[in-house]
Design an enzyme around this catalytic site. Sequence first.
Site, mmCIF file in Angstrom:
data_model
loop_
_atom_site.group_PDB
_atom_site.id
_atom_site.type_symbol
_atom_site.label_atom_id
_atom_site.label_comp_id
_atom_site.label_asym_id
_atom_site.label_seq_id
_atom_site.Cartn_x
_atom_site.Cartn_y
_atom_site.Cartn_z
ATOM 1 N N TYR A 116 16.045 27.066 -0.323
ATOM 2 C CA TYR A 116 17.279 26.301 -0.114
ATOM 3 C C TYR A 116 17.428 25.233 -1.197
ATOM 4 O O TYR A 116 18.507 25.029 -1.749
ATOM 5 C CB TYR A 116 17.202 25.656 1.275
ATOM 6 C CG TYR A 116 18.478 25.053 1.803
ATOM 7 C CD1 TYR A 116 19.675 25.764 1.803
ATOM 8 C CD2 TYR A 116 18.479 23.768 2.349
ATOM 9 C CE1 TYR A 116 20.836 25.213 2.323
ATOM 10 C CE2 TYR A 116 19.634 23.209 2.879
ATOM 11 C CZ TYR A 116 20.806 23.937 2.855
ATOM 12 O OH TYR A 116 21.951 23.380 3.370
ATOM 13 N N LYS A 172 24.412 26.821 -4.599
ATOM 14 C CA LYS A 172 23.635 27.086 -5.823
ATOM 15 C C LYS A 172 24.449 27.031 -7.111
ATOM 16 O O LYS A 172 23.869 26.914 -8.190
ATOM 17 C CB LYS A 172 23.010 28.496 -5.748
ATOM 18 C CG LYS A 172 22.046 28.714 -4.601
ATOM 19 C CD LYS A 172 20.719 28.063 -4.885
ATOM 20 C CE LYS A 172 19.720 28.359 -3.796
ATOM 21 N NZ LYS A 172 18.860 27.237 -3.480
ATOM 22 N N HIS A 191 18.830 13.886 0.724
ATOM 23 C CA HIS A 191 19.230 14.561 1.948
ATOM 24 C C HIS A 191 18.287 15.724 2.216
ATOM 25 O O HIS A 191 18.092 16.555 1.348
ATOM 26 C CB HIS A 191 20.660 15.082 1.768
ATOM 27 C CG HIS A 191 21.276 15.504 3.044
ATOM 28 N ND1 HIS A 191 20.838 16.582 3.755
ATOM 29 C CD2 HIS A 191 22.282 14.968 3.759
ATOM 30 C CE1 HIS A 191 21.554 16.692 4.850
ATOM 31 N NE2 HIS A 191 22.440 15.736 4.879
ATOM 32 N N PRO A 239 29.398 30.038 -1.887
ATOM 33 C CA PRO A 239 28.963 28.660 -1.673
ATOM 34 C C PRO A 239 27.987 28.507 -0.504
ATOM 35 O O PRO A 239 27.531 27.403 -0.223
ATOM 36 C CB PRO A 239 30.264 27.900 -1.395
ATOM 37 C CG PRO A 239 31.292 28.920 -1.084
ATOM 38 C CD PRO A 239 30.828 30.232 -1.590
ATOM 39 N N TYR A 244 25.300 23.644 10.404
ATOM 40 C CA TYR A 244 25.699 25.061 10.346
ATOM 41 C C TYR A 244 25.908 25.521 11.782
ATOM 42 O O TYR A 244 24.943 25.595 12.558
ATOM 43 C CB TYR A 244 24.598 25.911 9.712
ATOM 44 C CG TYR A 244 24.378 25.675 8.226
ATOM 45 C CD1 TYR A 244 25.351 26.036 7.294
ATOM 46 C CD2 TYR A 244 23.178 25.151 7.752
ATOM 47 C CE1 TYR A 244 25.136 25.840 5.927
ATOM 48 C CE2 TYR A 244 22.961 24.960 6.388
ATOM 49 C CZ TYR A 244 23.943 25.306 5.485
ATOM 50 O OH TYR A 244 23.745 25.123 4.148
#
Length: 404
Positions: free
Chosen positions: A401, A309, A83, A305, A213
């Site tokens: 990221y 990570k 992804h 969250p 997002y």
Amino acid sequence: MTESKHARVPQNSADVVIVGAGPAGLVLGNLLLRGGIECVVLERAEREHLHNRARAGFLAAHTVRVLARNGLDEGLRRRGQEHGVCEFRTEDGRFRLDYGRRGRGEPHTVYPQHELVRDLLGQFIDAGGRVRFGAEATAVTGADGPNPSVAVRDRDGGTGHWRARYVAACDGRHGAGRRSLPAGAVRRHHRDHGVSWLGLLAEAPPSMDAVGYAVHPRGFAGHMARSTGITRYYLQCERGHDSGAWSEERIWEELALRMGAAEYGALRRGRILQRAVVDLESDVLEPLRYGSLFLVGDAAALISPAAAKGANLAVLEAEILARALTDALVHGDPEALDRYSDRCLDHIWRAQEFSHWMIDLLHGAPGAEGAAAPFQERLRSSRIASLRDSRTTQDWFADHYVGI
Ligand SMILES: Cc1cc2nc3c(=O)[nH]c(=O)nc-3n(C[C@H](O)[C@H](O)[C@H](O)COP(=O)(O)OP(=O)(O)OC[C@H]3O[C@@H](n4cnc5c(N)ncnc54)[C@H](O)[C@@H]3O)c2cc1C
């Protein structure tokens, strides 16, 4: 409560006692076993519960490499999905960021954490590893000397002790490892971000082929695929929000509104399987060692969250500790253990920094009041524009990221 093996080990002792069978404890256990080190995993929950406890799902490239080089990636290879795209939605429109092709060019692998835990447990037990389910550690004593001991209460209320040379606390933020640290033994860095999310797991296929997002005046909303039939959603909510307060209908309407479903396509709805309110907090202990007690994963540091990570740090720290314990116990180099804390903290603080950046990006300035609030809001718009328009910012984002 017993589940196997190793007849030559005296009962209730092991070189390394691992408390907690999450990603941290199980990666550590598997690596120690491969290195020929006697260990036992003590886990409060039952095996069935661990197999079904849905949590994280986005594995960093480093996590996948650790699992692969130790032969722990069979399920992941078969069922994990690569992804590499985020979609940001704001009042000004939407844009996609192909982060898997930016920076170092590494995508995530989507693989539900409970499936990873199921794989790791199976591999550990098949390789002769000892696990005690329904065994709650209540205290770690003697960690300031060479003979630490873990007090345990089993599911029937019976009590006992495990003697060890080293104890690895992989039992999360509220576990016995943290609770057993004497006052002043470690420093605690804590930050409450003042933001809460309603975390939802829906029995519904993903609604888009990206991590979504949405930055909306009513609050943040997030979308993350878990599998072809399961999707995780997040909705920013008031602190103290009752997770059961909203009907499923209300949840889907709120998600649709914040994610701009009217403009960008309807959400694929389904039954809400799980809901919980998460208060976004960061918490780091320093150092991650007290004598013969080591803190690993969420027991060492809690991370919001927002940047996915937590599970990845847990795996990284478990690998670092496994190497140090192998050096100490197999190669006669106990000084390797002195480097564990600093090595992990470098990664933890880098992840914390990126997670803070994400929190500001998704929420503006939580808690900002008066003139500071619109100012922070403008900073956030500018940050989002930079992510949309600047190749350099996109490369930086991609590296942080997916990196760990
Ligand atoms: C809703 C949600 C979504 C998340 N999404 C992501 C994501 O996308 N990516 C990501 O990287 N992270 C994510 N995380 C964070 C991630 O799940 C954790 O960081 C990760 O589980 C930490 O692993 P761990 O092994 O340290 O702890 P845990 O997984 O919490 O395991 C600790 C184990 O210790 C056991 N235990 C606790 N106390 C005791 C005791 N006293 N005695 C014996 N056993 C004990 C527990 O039962 C548990 O099995 C998410 C977390 C949540 C809650």
